[in-house]
Every structure is written in structure tokens, then in C-alpha cells.
Design an enzyme around this catalytic site. Sequence first.
Site, short mmCIF file in Angstrom:
data_model
loop_
_atom_site.label_atom_id
_atom_site.label_comp_id
_atom_site.label_asym_id
_atom_site.label_seq_id
_atom_site.Cartn_x
_atom_site.Cartn_y
_atom_site.Cartn_z
CG HIS A 222 -2.74 -5.82 7.01
ND1 HIS A 222 -3.66 -4.80 6.85
CD2 HIS A 222 -2.46 -5.87 8.33
CE1 HIS A 222 -3.93 -4.27 8.03
NE2 HIS A 222 -3.23 -4.89 8.95
CE LYS A 224 -6.63 -7.70 9.27
NZ LYS A 224 -5.88 -6.52 8.83
CG ASP A 229 -20.21 -24.25 1.37
OD1 ASP A 229 -19.19 -24.95 1.35
OD2 ASP A 229 -21.15 -24.43 2.16
CG HIS A 401 -7.89 -2.22 13.83
ND1 HIS A 401 -8.24 -3.33 13.08
CD2 HIS A 401 -6.53 -2.12 13.74
CE1 HIS A 401 -7.14 -3.88 12.58
NE2 HIS A 401 -6.10 -3.17 12.95
CE LYS A 403 -7.68 -2.25 9.18
NZ LYS A 403 -6.77 -1.48 9.93
CG ASP A 408 -19.94 12.14 -3.61
OD1 ASP A 408 -19.33 12.95 -2.89
OD2 ASP A 408 -19.73 12.02 -4.83
#
EC number: 2.7.8.-
Length: 483
Positions: A222, A224, A229, A401, A403, A408
Site C-alpha cells: 500500500h 506510495k 536521484d 483520504h 493519513k 502536540d
Amino acid sequence: MQFDWLSLGSLIFAAHALGVIAAGHAILNTRTSQGAIAWAVSLVAVPYVTLIPYLFLGRSKFSGYVDKRRIESELLRTRAHPSAWDTSASSMGRPADALGHSVVRALTRLSGMPFLPGNHVRTLVNGEATFAAILDAIVHARHYVLIQFFIVRDDELGERLKALLLAKAAQGVRICFLYDSIGSFDLPQRYISALREGGVQMHPFATNRRFVNRFQLNFRNHRKIVVVDGERAFVGGHNVGVEYLGGNPRLSPWRDTHIELRGPVVASVQFVFIEDWHWATQSLPRLEPSQAEQPERVEDADMHCLVVAPGPADKDETGSLFFVEAINAAQTRIWITTPYLVPDEAVISALRLAVMRGVDVRILIPSRRDHYVVFEASKLYAYDLIRAGVRIFRYRPGFLHQKVVLIDDVAAAIGSANLDNRSFRLNFEIMVLTIDHAFASEVEAMLARDFGEAWEVERHEYRNASALRRIVMHVARLFSPIL
């Protein structure tokens, strides 16, 4: 023609016999007690409905895979760690001052990587900003590009990416492209063939090599990741598809967040890609040694970053433990945004304790659904958390969508992991935790805008729901171990 009751009875008996055998397998192999109970009861009671789903989704570990993956990962870690990865001193400095020595020690041991200083992290809010930055970085690539997505679609965005990769490959830039075989199940072969013929090394990530695992749908990659370079890396929630640019009217506007990384932490992200590439291809990507092994600090940047890359081959349940430790580290505030709210008992307990400590605990979830069962289960978990004092908000404008975890006013984590069992135990994920007051303030402002466009879920919403709706929510939660 007389109906053959004997044959029907034999089929029913065979189904129940197979259900009992499968239930025994579930009890022995499912990683959580809740999952084992859910599968065992359903397989014994209604094997006609659950046997086939169990074949595809029921196994949380399988013969040879975990051991082989773990051995390969450990070999790569001993051979490919940059010299700057000195974990013995990782509990010192700013991360320890911000989170505490014990928290930093636990997180570095959990991730197997240290906090690295000298980085710059930039938030990329929503799809246009994310893909503009990614495509621009690829345009300026000189040596190599590493790309990994869960979903790749052959649509307008996918075509733009393909055309650019073919152009860079023609210039001599080495390109390694990894996609998940299940997440990208509808990616046409012509798309893959065109890239391969143009010099792009493109491979699927699959875990069904052996016949016994032929139908395995768990253990999805899952993550991404884009690395250019060894100097710039991109991590977050976006996949390659026009819906991530708001192209799906039902879910638009799509709300998501990516980050761009510069500095030594890029080597950590790159190493995660190398592990996955080695599993998929049994080879290592050919990288420039100067970029691959000697990460350089960014001038006038001093963000401390830690890459946490949980997966089902980990010795510990890294995904769940990361969220538990992040929640436990919070002294004043823990804000979380997730599209799927299906936490396990450990995370629920950590959230309850945070409320008891007086921490401002907020969770932002979507008001629109993309997966019906997950959405209904999330409603019940939201109600349980509200009763414990957690504030739950639903994002209004479109599908949420992103995450993100804000701890703090000192730390923020952004990546691909959801607050659900699949991210905790079944998927390969990646999160980047950044220690920096200015960056935390930037993330706070971003989330404050999102909360400002949300409505707070109240207790009465569950009580006012119809009996049928409440039954649906409770039934949906039975499937939480595999959601």
C-alpha cells in the site's frame, strides 16, 4: 425428474466439513483473537458464504512467506545501510527533547532506522500540488527514478506519467516502477508493455508465487513512494488516478496530503523501496553510489525525520505499535486524520488513556464512503470512541483520504497507513515522522482548516439510528479483522 436429495445432502455435508477444517486453520493461523473468532464462527455456521472469501482474504500469514521476506530484509539491512545510520545515538538530541528518550528509543527500535537530522519536509496539499511536484522532480532527474504506487490507472494522469517516464528513459535515466498486482488489477497490459519496451523496468508486487498462495489477496503493498536521484523523495496518500485529482464526481473534491523530503531521510525512504524491489524482482536496482550511500544534509534545514515502514513480515506488529506509541507520547494534543476508522484494541486503549491524561484527542474521518462495509463499521467505532471522550469529526466537502498524525506542537507523521487492521497487520505501509516546531505548526494549520470544514459527530446519532442501521453497523464490525 426427481430431485436428488442425496447429492444435495452430500454437498451440504462437504461444505460444513470444509468449513470446520478451515475454521481450525483460522484458529491456528489468524494473528488476532478477534479475527480467529470471526472466521471460525462464520466458517462453521455458514461455510457456503465464507469459504471462498476465506480462501482469498482469511490468511494473515502463510507458509514460507514471512520467514523468507524477513531473512531477505535482514540481509539487505546489513549490507545496504548508509554509514550515517548510527542508531546507538538515536535517542539523543532534539527528538528526545521533544518526545522523550524512551519514546525515541522505542520508535527507532520499532522501525529499525534512526532519526536523521538535516532534512527539509514540504507538505503537498491535494492532488494538483502533489503531482505537479512529483512530475517536476522527474523532469529534472539526472540518474534514476524509483516509483511505487498501490494503484496505477491508465487514465489521463497515468498517461501523463507514462509519457514522461518514456521521455526520461530515452534520455538514459534509469527508472524502476513497482505497482501492486491487486491494487492495480485493472491496469491494462498495453500500459505495462509500452513502458517496458521504452526502457522502464516495471514489475508487479505480488505475494502469490507458490501454488498454495495462488488466491492470496492479503499482504498488499500500500506504499506510495517516489525517489529521484537519491535527493528528493515523495510519500503520502495519493495514487496514480484522476480520482486523486478530483475526477470522481461522487467523491470530489478529493482531500489528500503528500510530503516532499530532501536530505538524509531520502536514503531511508529509498531503502524501503529497495527492500520491496528485491522481493519483487530478486535483484537490486542499480543506483549511483554517491546518491545511494552518502546522503547529504540540506543547507539551512534541520528537521529530524524517522521513516517507519510496517509490514506483515515484521517480528512485531509495527503498524499498530507505531500508533500506540505516538498516542502515548502526546502530552497536550493528538490529532489524527484517516479515511478508515477500524482500530484494534491496543489503539483504542491508547486513545482512551490519552483522554484520561487530559490530551486533546481528535480524529477526522470522511462523511462520504468509498467502501460500504468499512464505512458502517467506522460508525460504530466512532460511537465507542465518543463515549470514551474522543472527539470525532466528519469532513464535509469531499472524500477524505489523507493519513496524518499530529503530536502536540513538536511532531507530525504523514504517509500511507490508515487507522485499521489492514494497515496495522496486513499491508506494507510507510510513515515519516518529523520533529520540528515550524513543520508541526504548518500541519496544525492545515488540519485546523480541515476540522473547520467538518461537523462533529454526537452521541445521539447512534441512538437515533434505526434498529436496522444499528444491526448493519454491528454486522460490519464483525469483519473488522480483515477490513
